[in-house]
Design an enzyme around this catalytic site. Structure first.
Site, PDB file in Angstrom:
ATOM      1  N   ASP A   1      16.770  -1.896  10.072  1.00 46.02           N
ATOM      2  CA  ASP A   1      18.179  -1.762  10.464  1.00 46.02           C
ATOM      3  C   ASP A   1      18.523  -2.770  11.551  1.00 46.02           C
ATOM      4  OD1 ASP A   1      18.539   1.869  10.174  1.00 46.02           O
ATOM      5  OD2 ASP A   1      18.306   0.286   8.689  1.00 46.02           O
ATOM      6  N   TYR A   2      17.596  -2.949  12.456  1.00 44.67           N
ATOM      7  CA  TYR A   2      17.785  -3.864  13.581  1.00 44.67           C
ATOM      8  C   TYR A   2      17.980  -5.297  13.088  1.00 44.67           C
ATOM      9  CZ  TYR A   2      15.849  -7.020  17.120  1.00 44.67           C
ATOM     10  OH  TYR A   2      15.617  -8.072  17.953  1.00 44.67           O
TER      11      TYR A   2
ATOM     12  N   PHE B   1      18.934  -6.159  10.106  1.00 45.93           N
ATOM     13  CA  PHE B   1      20.197  -6.176   9.354  1.00 45.93           C
ATOM     14  C   PHE B   1      21.376  -6.373  10.306  1.00 45.93           C
ATOM     15  CE2 PHE B   1      22.695  -5.181   5.591  1.00 45.93           C
ATOM     16  CZ  PHE B   1      23.892  -4.757   6.130  1.00 45.93           C
TER      17      PHE B   1
ATOM     18  N   SER C   1      31.719   4.238   9.185  1.00 49.80           N
ATOM     19  CA  SER C   1      30.456   3.952   9.845  1.00 49.80           C
ATOM     20  C   SER C   1      30.660   4.093  11.354  1.00 49.80           C
ATOM     21  CB  SER C   1      30.010   2.536   9.483  1.00 49.80           C
ATOM     22  OG  SER C   1      28.765   2.237  10.042  1.00 49.80           O
TER      23      SER C   1
ATOM     24  N   LYS D   1      20.840  10.557  16.712  1.00 54.91           N
ATOM     25  CA  LYS D   1      21.267   9.925  15.458  1.00 54.91           C
ATOM     26  C   LYS D   1      20.101   9.977  14.472  1.00 54.91           C
ATOM     27  CE  LYS D   1      23.263   5.629  13.677  1.00 54.91           C
ATOM     28  NZ  LYS D   1      22.248   5.384  12.643  1.00 54.91           N
TER      29      LYS D   1
ATOM     30  N   LYS E   1      30.331  10.456  21.545  1.00 52.36           N
ATOM     31  CA  LYS E   1      31.689  10.676  21.042  1.00 52.36           C
ATOM     32  C   LYS E   1      32.568  11.243  22.150  1.00 52.36           C
ATOM     33  CE  LYS E   1      29.904  12.112  16.514  1.00 52.36           C
ATOM     34  NZ  LYS E   1      29.597  13.301  15.688  1.00 52.36           N
TER      35      LYS E   1
ATOM     36  N   CYS F   1      37.832 -23.732  35.574  1.00 48.97           N
ATOM     37  CA  CYS F   1      37.500 -23.810  34.152  1.00 48.97           C
ATOM     38  C   CYS F   1      36.558 -24.988  33.904  1.00 48.97           C
ATOM     39  CB  CYS F   1      38.773 -23.976  33.329  1.00 48.97           C
ATOM     40  SG  CYS F   1      38.476 -24.244  31.571  1.00 48.97           S
TER      41      CYS F   1
ATOM     42  N   CYS G   1      38.860 -27.694  31.694  1.00 51.49           N
ATOM     43  CA  CYS G   1      40.048 -28.379  32.238  1.00 51.49           C
ATOM     44  C   CYS G   1      40.089 -28.393  33.761  1.00 51.49           C
ATOM     45  CB  CYS G   1      41.320 -27.737  31.700  1.00 51.49           C
ATOM     46  SG  CYS G   1      41.586 -26.033  32.298  1.00 51.49           S
TER      47      CYS G   1
END
EC number: 6.5.1.2
Length: 696
Positions: free
Chosen positions: A55-56, A58, A105, A139, A310, A428, A431
């Protein structure tokens, strides 16, 4: 232009390839390869129950594809793995059925900094006085499943599939001992969970297969998925699958106000949960529990690959919102991937389209997950300061959900005293203009509207496939036009025809290419209003939101005149988006650009064919509707379409902006809340039909 055609074009010009076009060729070939590989991995994972990569790994590839697609937005495709969930289902004995509600998902995170960012995003979307609690759950690494109960009876079990269509595996689910077939109450509900093969059962199964000379399952997840798809239900029963549930769909209809209440309710119905459920209030609390579970997860009886966080209050979910793939009110924390250490030699700063500066770690080259790594993400200056990372430090890096690896932490024990604190830049790097950071935010931004890096980003976004889709304005061509002074704002694109002779003198710009470019620019004037809105690059306004705004405003003059209250009353427009819209249109530069684009012939209005109002009902025009409970005469989508067709708007929650609440059977907490607001008219389904038919 399609990506494969562009690749062929570049290959046919091998002798004339510049460094930049060669890089483009490599990138485009990488995009094609990543899409093919990721689709192959998803198909194997979801349909054949085989993990070809972790999974990692992926997630790394998916993030790399996302980054490349952002770099070349003109080649984005709807079928890309970056825009869809799961995999298309293959033909087999299982009936394909549509989910009652899409199975989204979860966004993945791999470090506590991303959890902190998640929480900060949540806080910005809700009132400051609102108290927040977060649910933390384990999970599970299994097969996602949705169960539907009618009058207390289990009537359907469906796999995730592609998130919209799954396989009906009801017959096999009934063979799992822990599944509740009949609830103690005759209620309707849909629940989501995970079918797993406990570690003990997995070990037993593989031992049996070893003795029989059969192929071993690579992991419990593949074994669980393969078992549930067996044609023989007896095999399902014999292998000892288990199932845990973590989500009650539309819990508010049952009078539940929080996710934690819904979990307790499931348990009261006999539904099996993991029992691991914690209510937390701060990111510090979450970090402590993450550290705890990273160690303790090995003691669990099933495979787990992370934690889920959540927002607990259900009534906040719609306000916080969703992406096309994931809810914004939840996130998955994936347990750490493989880490290596190396030396941080320097930090460079990149400038994006919005002016945001991103720090990049320049590393002593090291091998990680089979590839050479010499650059890594440092996220932002706040993360650098929080982790106390310094130039010269030996640091841990890991590949996670990033296009490049990320710096996890400094190994402070190995400091020599020669390390240098990373200073926050004040100018920046492109610039040399001064930088600013908004109060309470982590990002540093270049505020020079003429910064070449910002201008180039704005131009590339404006001409991208999802925006005006102007062919022939790739990164290097845009950069060249900016250097030559032909383009300073997006308006100047439409004056390139005045530089035709000069364009012919630019290296690699043949007459045919110039003709095609100018024709594409001219054609772009006919793009739909929502495409032009999207092309403006307003923060928080993506493709879907642009469509919502176009439909609600009809033309840009009305949109620019809208107040904060007007905008937030539009379904799908939250407070953050409303503020960004107002801020964008308030800037004189943007007003001039819009006026300039109008003068060039762009139509900032819905076309007459789209704006037909012959079906509108005076009782519906400008009115906001919401329904609750189970309806007899309409499906959810049918009633939403009916309301919009007649000129009304659909809201997702009860507020003072709501005009009508349509109440079906078993109405939930929305009815109670609506009764407390005197301006809301409450209608039965029959009364709604009567209102509709008066002018239908």
């Amino acid at each position: 232009m399609e990506i494969k055609k562009r690749i062929e074009e570049l290959k046919n010009n091998q002798t004339g390839l510049t460094f930049y076009s060669s890089q483009e060729l490599n990138d485009l070939e990488k995009i094609v390869k990543l899409r093919e590989d990721l689709n192959k991995y998803r198909d194997s994972y979801y349909n054949d129950n085989k993990s070809l990569i972790s999974d990692y790994e992926f997630d790394i590839l998916l993030k790399e594809l996302e980054s490349l697609e952002e770099k070349y937005p003109q080649y984005k495709e709807i079928s890309s793995p970056t825009t869809s969930v799961g995999a298309s289902l293959k033909e087999n004995k299982f009936k394909k059925v549509e989910h009652l509600h899409p199975m989204l998902s979860l966004a993945n995170s791999y470090n506590i900094g991303e959890i902190v960012e998640f929480i900060e995003r949540i806080k910005k979307k809700i009132p400051k006085e609102q108290e927040l609690k977060y649910c933390l759950e384990v999970k599970l690494d299994g097969l996602s499943i949705s169960l539907t109960y009618r009058q207390g009876k289990l009537v359907r079990a469906v796999t995730r599939g592609d998130g919209f269509i799954g396989e009906d595996v009801t017959e096999n689910i009934l063979e799992i001992a822990s599944i509740v077939k009949t609830l103690p109450q005759a209620i309707d509900m849909e629940i989501r969970g995970e079918v797993v093969l406990p570690l003990a059962s997995f070990e037993k199964l593989n031992n049996e297969r070893l003795e029989k000379g059969e192929e071993l399952f690579a992991n419990p997840r593949n074994a669980a998925s393969g078992t549930l798809r067996q044609l023989d239900s007896k095999i399902v029963k014999d292998r000892g699958l288990d199932a845990y549930f973590y989500f009650l769909v539309e819990a508010d209809k049952l009078g539940l106000k929080s996710h934690s209440e819904s979990i307790k309710f499931l348990e009261s119905m006999g539904i099996k949960t993991t029992g691991i459920f914690e209510l937390l209030e701060t990111s510090k609390d979450i970090e402590k529990r993450i550290n705890y579970w990273e160690k303790e997860r090995e003691s669990l009886p099933y495979e787990t690959d992370g934690l889920v966080i959540k927002v607990d209050e259900i009534n906040l979910w719609d306000e916080i919102g969703y992406t096309s793939k994931t809810p914004r009110w939840a996130i998955a924390y994936k347990f750490p991937a493989h880490q290596v250490s190396t030396v941080l030699n320097d930090v460079t700063w990149q400038v994006g389209r919005t002016g945001k500066l991103t720090p990049v770690a320049e590393l002593q080259e090291v091998e990680l997950s089979g590839s050479k790594v010499k650059r890594a993400s440092l996220h932002n200056i706040s993360e650098i300061q929080r982790k106390d990372i310094r130039i010269g430090d030996r640091v841990f890096i890991e590949k996670a959900a990033e296009i490049i690896p990320q710096v996890v932490k400094a190994i402070k024990e190995e400091r020599t005293g020669n390390e240098k604190v990373i200073e926050e830049p004040t100018c920046c790097p492109i610039c040399n203009h001064k930088l600013e950071r908004e109060e309470g935010l982590v990002d540093i931004k270049c505020i020079n509207e003429e910064c070449p890096a910002k201008v180039q980003g704005e131009i590339e976004y404006f001409v991208s496939r999802d925006a005006l889709n102007i062919m022939g304005l790739g990164s290097k061509i845009v950069e060249k036009f900016i250097d030559l002074g032909y383009i300073k704002t997006v308006v100047d694109i439409f004056d390139l025809k005045n530089h035709r002779e000069a364009l012919e003198n630019i290296d690699k710009m043949g007459k045919k290419s110039i003709e095609n470019l100018l024709n594409s620019i001219e054609e772009s004037k006919n793009r739909d209003y929502d495409k032009i809105l999207y092309a403006l690059g307003i923060a928080e306004i993506g493709k879907v939101t642009s469509k919502i705004l176009a439909k609600a405003s009809k033309n840009i003059d009305k949109l620019m005149a809208m107040t904060f209250e007007d905008l937030t009353s539009i379904e799908g427009i939250g407070e953050i988006a409303a503020n960004e819209i107002i801020a964008f249109f308030t800037k004189e530069k943007n007003q001039k650009i819009i006026q300039g684009l109008k003068e060039k012939g762009l139509k900032f209005e819905i076309k007459e064919s789209e704006a037909s109002v012959q079906n509108v009902n005076p009782n519906f025009v400008g009115k906001n509707f919401l329904f609750t409970g189970t309806l007899k005469h309409f499906t959810r989508e049918q009633i939403k379409e009916e309301i919009e067709k007649l000129g009304g708007k659909n809201l997702s929650s009860v507020s003072k902006n709501l005009d009508y609440l349509i109440v079906g059977e078993k109405a939930g907490s929305k009815l109670k809340k609506a009764q407390e607001i005197p301006t809301i008219k409450i209608l039965t389904e029959e009364e709604f039909i009567e209102l509709k038919d008066k002018f239908d």
